[in-house]
Design a protein around this motif. Structure first.
Motif, PDB file in Angstrom:
ATOM      1  N   CYS A  53       0.828  -1.206   0.000  1.00  0.00           N
ATOM      2  CA  CYS A  53       0.000   0.000   0.000  1.00  0.00           C
ATOM      3  C   CYS A  53       0.866   1.262   0.000  1.00  0.00           C
ATOM      4  O   CYS A  53       0.541   2.254  -0.671  1.00  0.00           O
ATOM      5  N   ILE A  54       1.968   1.234   0.746  1.00  0.00           N
ATOM      6  CA  ILE A  54       2.883   2.377   0.789  1.00  0.00           C
ATOM      7  C   ILE A  54       3.489   2.601  -0.597  1.00  0.00           C
ATOM      8  O   ILE A  54       3.618   3.739  -1.063  1.00  0.00           O
ATOM      9  N   ALA A  55       3.846   1.517  -1.267  1.00  0.00           N
ATOM     10  CA  ALA A  55       4.413   1.630  -2.630  1.00  0.00           C
ATOM     11  C   ALA A  55       3.398   2.253  -3.583  1.00  0.00           C
ATOM     12  O   ALA A  55       3.746   3.105  -4.414  1.00  0.00           O
ATOM     13  N   LYS A  56       2.136   1.847  -3.444  1.00  0.00           N
ATOM     14  CA  LYS A  56       1.075   2.413  -4.281  1.00  0.00           C
ATOM     15  C   LYS A  56       0.913   3.907  -3.992  1.00  0.00           C
ATOM     16  O   LYS A  56       0.765   4.725  -4.904  1.00  0.00           O
ATOM     17  N   PHE A 195       8.367   4.034  -9.839  1.00  0.00           N
ATOM     18  CA  PHE A 195       7.168   3.515 -10.498  1.00  0.00           C
ATOM     19  C   PHE A 195       6.119   4.592 -10.738  1.00  0.00           C
ATOM     20  O   PHE A 195       5.904   5.449  -9.900  1.00  0.00           O
ATOM     21  N   GLU A 196       5.479   4.495 -11.892  1.00  0.00           N
ATOM     22  CA  GLU A 196       4.321   5.343 -12.185  1.00  0.00           C
ATOM     23  C   GLU A 196       3.090   4.783 -11.475  1.00  0.00           C
ATOM     24  O   GLU A 196       2.211   5.519 -11.071  1.00  0.00           O
ATOM     25  N   SER A 197       3.035   3.480 -11.359  1.00  0.00           N
ATOM     26  CA  SER A 197       2.012   2.818 -10.540  1.00  0.00           C
ATOM     27  C   SER A 197       2.528   1.429 -10.211  1.00  0.00           C
ATOM     28  O   SER A 197       3.355   0.877 -10.935  1.00  0.00           O
ATOM     29  N   ALA A 198       2.061   0.897  -9.093  1.00  0.00           N
ATOM     30  CA  ALA A 198       2.478  -0.440  -8.665  1.00  0.00           C
ATOM     31  C   ALA A 198       1.389  -1.015  -7.772  1.00  0.00           C
ATOM     32  O   ALA A 198       1.216  -0.584  -6.643  1.00  0.00           O
ATOM     33  N   GLU A 199       0.627  -1.957  -8.296  1.00  0.00           N
ATOM     34  CA  GLU A 199      -0.439  -2.557  -7.493  1.00  0.00           C
ATOM     35  C   GLU A 199      -0.930  -3.850  -8.125  1.00  0.00           C
ATOM     36  O   GLU A 199      -0.616  -4.157  -9.282  1.00  0.00           O
ATOM     37  N   ILE A 200      -1.695  -4.600  -7.340  1.00  0.00           N
ATOM     38  CA  ILE A 200      -2.362  -5.800  -7.857  1.00  0.00           C
ATOM     39  C   ILE A 200      -3.596  -5.328  -8.623  1.00  0.00           C
ATOM     40  O   ILE A 200      -4.413  -4.580  -8.087  1.00  0.00           O
ATOM     41  N   GLU A 201      -3.711  -5.751  -9.878  1.00  0.00           N
ATOM     42  CA  GLU A 201      -4.818  -5.297 -10.722  1.00  0.00           C
ATOM     43  C   GLU A 201      -5.622  -6.484 -11.244  1.00  0.00           C
ATOM     44  O   GLU A 201      -5.141  -7.610 -11.267  1.00  0.00           O
ATOM     45  N   MET A 202      -6.834  -6.173 -11.664  1.00  0.00           N
ATOM     46  CA  MET A 202      -7.647  -7.151 -12.391  1.00  0.00           C
ATOM     47  C   MET A 202      -7.452  -6.849 -13.881  1.00  0.00           C
ATOM     48  O   MET A 202      -7.945  -5.844 -14.392  1.00  0.00           O
TER      49      MET A 202
END
Length: 248
Positions: A53-56, A195-202
Motif C-alpha cells: 500500500c505504501i508503494a502504491k 514507479f508510475e504505478s504499482a499494485e495488484i490489478e484485475m
C-alpha cells in the motif's frame, strides 16, 4: 495494443485537478489505514499488505509525511475497522465488463449508489462472478520509459521474478503473479527503479471496442462517476478506450 487502455487511464488520473488529487489521496489513505488494521500493525517490514500500500501511495505522489501520519493515526484508531471491502460486478453500455472494488462503512448506501450509476448510463449491476471470469489478477508495475533501455528493464524484471513485460510508447508494463508482486517490486526498487504505478490489478483477458459515439460518452461518464465516488477504491474494465482519451 489493447493494453494501452490501462495506461491512458493512469495518465488521465495524473493530470487531474488538485481537488481530484486530494480525493485520490483520501482513498489511498483509507486503504493504508485498513492495511494497518488488517495486515498486522504499522510496521511495513512485518505487514506486507501495508508495504504494498505504501508503494502504491508513493507511486501516486502521496507525500511521505501524509503516509506516516495516516499510519500513525490508524495504529491508535479503531474507526478504520468499520470499513469492509466489497467487490461489485456489472456491465456498462454494450456489455462492457466492469469490476468495482470498494471500502465502505455503509454497504446499503454503496450498493444503491452503484446501481444508480450503472442504470443511469445504460448498464446494470450484476451478481458476483458475472464478469470476474473475464479478468485475471496480476501484479502490474509501470515504469516510465525515459532513461531506461528496454533490454535492461526486461532483464532486471525477469531476474526479479516477473512473468512478462510489455512496452508502450511511454512506459514499460511489468507483470507478475500476485504472490510474486511484493518481491519483484522490492527487487526493482532496490535497483533504483521508480514507479508510475504499482499494485495488484484485475487485468482483462481481452478488450471490447465501442464504436457507437453515444455508448462511448455513456461509458466515460459511468467511469467518471464511479471513480469520483468516495467509497470506490478501484475500477477495472475491459473497454479498449479510444486514443483521444490517451491525449486528454
Amino acid at each position: 495494443m489493447s493494453g494501452h487502455s490501462k495506461w491512458s487511464t493512469i495518465k488521465r488520473k495524473k493530470e487531474k485537478t488538485d481537488s481530484q488529487r486530494a480525493k485520490v489521496f483520501t482513498k489511498i489513505g483509507r486503504e493504508l489505514a485498513v492495511a494497518v488494521r488488517e495486515g498486522g500493525g504499522p510496521d511495513p517490514s512485518s505487514n506486507s499488505k501495508l508495504k504494498d500500500c505504501i508503494a502504491k501511495a508513493k507511486a501516486a505522489n502521496v507525500p511521505n509525511d501524509n503516509i506516516e501520519r495516516i499510519i500513525k493515526k490508524a495504529a491508535g484508531d479503531s474507526s478504520s475497522d468499520n470499513y469492509e471491502s466489497i467487490t461489485y460486478e456489472g456491465y456498462g453500455p454494450n456489455g462492457i465488463a466492469v469490476i468495482v472494488e470498494t471500502l465502505t462503512d455503509n454497504r446499503n448506501r454503496t450498493a444503491g449508489d452503484l446501481r444508480h450509476y450503472f442504470d443511469k448510463f445504460g448498464g446494470n449491476l450484476g451478481t458476483t462472478g458475472c464478469v470476474s471470469f473475464m479478468f485475471e489478477q496480476k501484479g502490474v508495475i509501470v515504469v516510465e520509459k525515459e532513461g531506461h533501455e528496454e533490454d535492461k528493464v526486461m532483464e532486471d524484471a525477469l531476474e526479479a521474478g516477473a512473468s512478462d513485460m510489455k512496452a508502450d510508447e511511454d512506459v514499460f508494463e511489468i507483470y507478475t503473479e500476485p504472490a510474486d508482486f511484493s518481491g519483484v517490486r522490492e527487487d526493482l526498487e532496490a535497483k533504483g527503479y521508480e514507479f508510475e504505478s504499482a499494485e495488484i490489478e484485475m487485468v482483462p483477458s481481452n478488450y471490447t471496442t465501442l464504436q457507437d459515439e453515444e455508448a462511448i460518452v455513456k461509458m466515460q461518464k459511468l467511469l467518471d462517476l464511479l471513480e469520483d465516488d468516495d467509497d470506490v477504491q478501484n475500477v477495472w474494465h475491459n473497454w479498449d478506450m479510444p486514443d483521444s482519451d490517451e491525449e486528454e
